[in-house]
Design a protein around this motif. Structure first.
Motif, short mmCIF file in Angstrom:
data_model
loop_
_atom_site.label_atom_id
_atom_site.label_comp_id
_atom_site.label_asym_id
_atom_site.label_seq_id
_atom_site.Cartn_x
_atom_site.Cartn_y
_atom_site.Cartn_z
N THR A 194 36.34 50.97 37.62
CA THR A 194 37.77 50.69 37.80
C THR A 194 38.31 49.79 36.70
N VAL A 195 37.55 48.75 36.37
CA VAL A 195 37.98 47.84 35.31
C VAL A 195 38.04 48.58 33.97
N GLN B 93 41.12 50.66 33.71
CA GLN B 93 42.33 49.86 33.47
C GLN B 93 42.46 49.49 32.00
N THR C 3 40.80 40.73 36.02
CA THR C 3 39.74 41.57 36.58
C THR C 3 38.39 40.86 36.54
N ASP D 172 36.70 40.11 39.82
CA ASP D 172 35.90 41.17 40.44
C ASP D 172 34.60 41.40 39.67
#
Length: 292
Positions: free
Chosen positions: A35-36, A39, A96, A99
């Motif tokens: 996900t990171v 992005q 981020t 996370d």
């Protein structure tokens, strides 16, 4: 700055790679890093910047950029901060890290660190090595690089960082009560050379002086004791629950059953009773220092 902090800082400076390989068996970690990476890629494409150009701007190669964007590499905080600046993301990419930092270490180490981070009492006995919580950076690196077959340089870096991160347990407030019993033999083994060995012994004394830490040495010329099968670990928590593990019992798996815990507590208590008292243990380590 203490000697320990300086060592940790030097170790961090040596780690010039922007991240670590992702463990494919770590489902949560894979999901977070994927996900990171997505992005970062979407933001880079939104501003019309090619991967090679972006890599030059953040100080990393094009191939590494693709690995991070593809969820194959765990980015370091410095990379995310620089990417946020270059891509003018207004703090969204930098954020981020909150996370990423939760999954940057191997799953097994994260689980252990989570337990240690909440325990109010920790008891550790090691038969063949100095406990990981007490190891200096040089000592950690020497142990990990000695493995056969050898780990890749990337894996070594990640494992060293993970073990050192566990030492934050000493900085907790309120601090947990921590008890260590260390065998004499690993204290005499000059891992990583004489200077590193001296630093390791000095670090033991430094940690042992903390008012919430008890450090004992098990001399070699003692009678047989229950810990000769290997490591024993006991952790107790604020709600009265506890978990323990011993290399020679219960298939070496963590246990929480009260009957099994009583066996571990009996063994650990016997070990502590046979080891040198803390004051004599300090004198013993200081004597080893004087022999160099």
């Amino acid at each position: 700055m203490t000697a320990v902090e300086a060592e940790a800082g030097r170790l961090k400076d040596e780690a010039d790679e922007p991240g670590w390989e992702v463990d494919p068996d770590d489902e949560w970690g894979v999901a977070v890093i994927t996900t990171v990476g997505r992005q970062v890629k979407l933001r880079r494409e939104a501003v019309g910047m090619r991967a090679a150009e972006f890599g030059r701007a953040v100080g990393y190669g094009e191939d590494m950029v693709y690995k991070i964007e593809g969820g194959k590499r765990i980015p370091r905080q410095e990379f995310l901060d620089k990417a946020d600046e270059v891509l003018e993301a207004g703090g969204l990419i930098a954020a981020t890290w909150e996370d990423v930092k939760k999954v940057r270490y191997p799953k097994k180490v994260r689980a252990l660190g989570k337990l240690e981070a909440t325990a109010v009492e920790i008891g550790l006995y090691e038969c063949n090595i100095i406990p990981g919580l007490l190891q200096t950076p040089e000592h950690v690196r020497a142990l990990i690089t000695a493995a056969q077959p050898p780990y890749s340089p990337d894996d070594v870096e990640r494992m060293v960082a993970a073990r050192l991160a566990r030492r934050s347990v000493f900085e907790r407030d309120p601090a947990p009560s921590i008890h260590f019993v260390v065998e004499e033999a690993p204290l005499r083994r000059q891992i990583a050379g004489t200077m590193a060995w001296r630093q390791q012994l000095e670090h033991l004394l430094e940690v042992g002086r903390l008012n919430h830490v008890t450090l004992q040495v098990m001399p070699t010329n003692t009678e047989a004791h229950p810990g000769l099968d290997g490591r024993i670990e006991l952790l107790k928590f604020p709600d009265g629950m506890a978990v323990g593990r011993a290399d020679g019992l219960f298939n070496s798996r963590p246990v929480s059953d009260p009957r099994q815990l009583r066996i571990l507590e009996l063994q650990y208590g016997t070990i502590r009773a046979q080891a040198l008292p803390p004051r004599e243990s300090f004198a013993f380590i200081e004597k080893l220092l004087g022999e160099t």
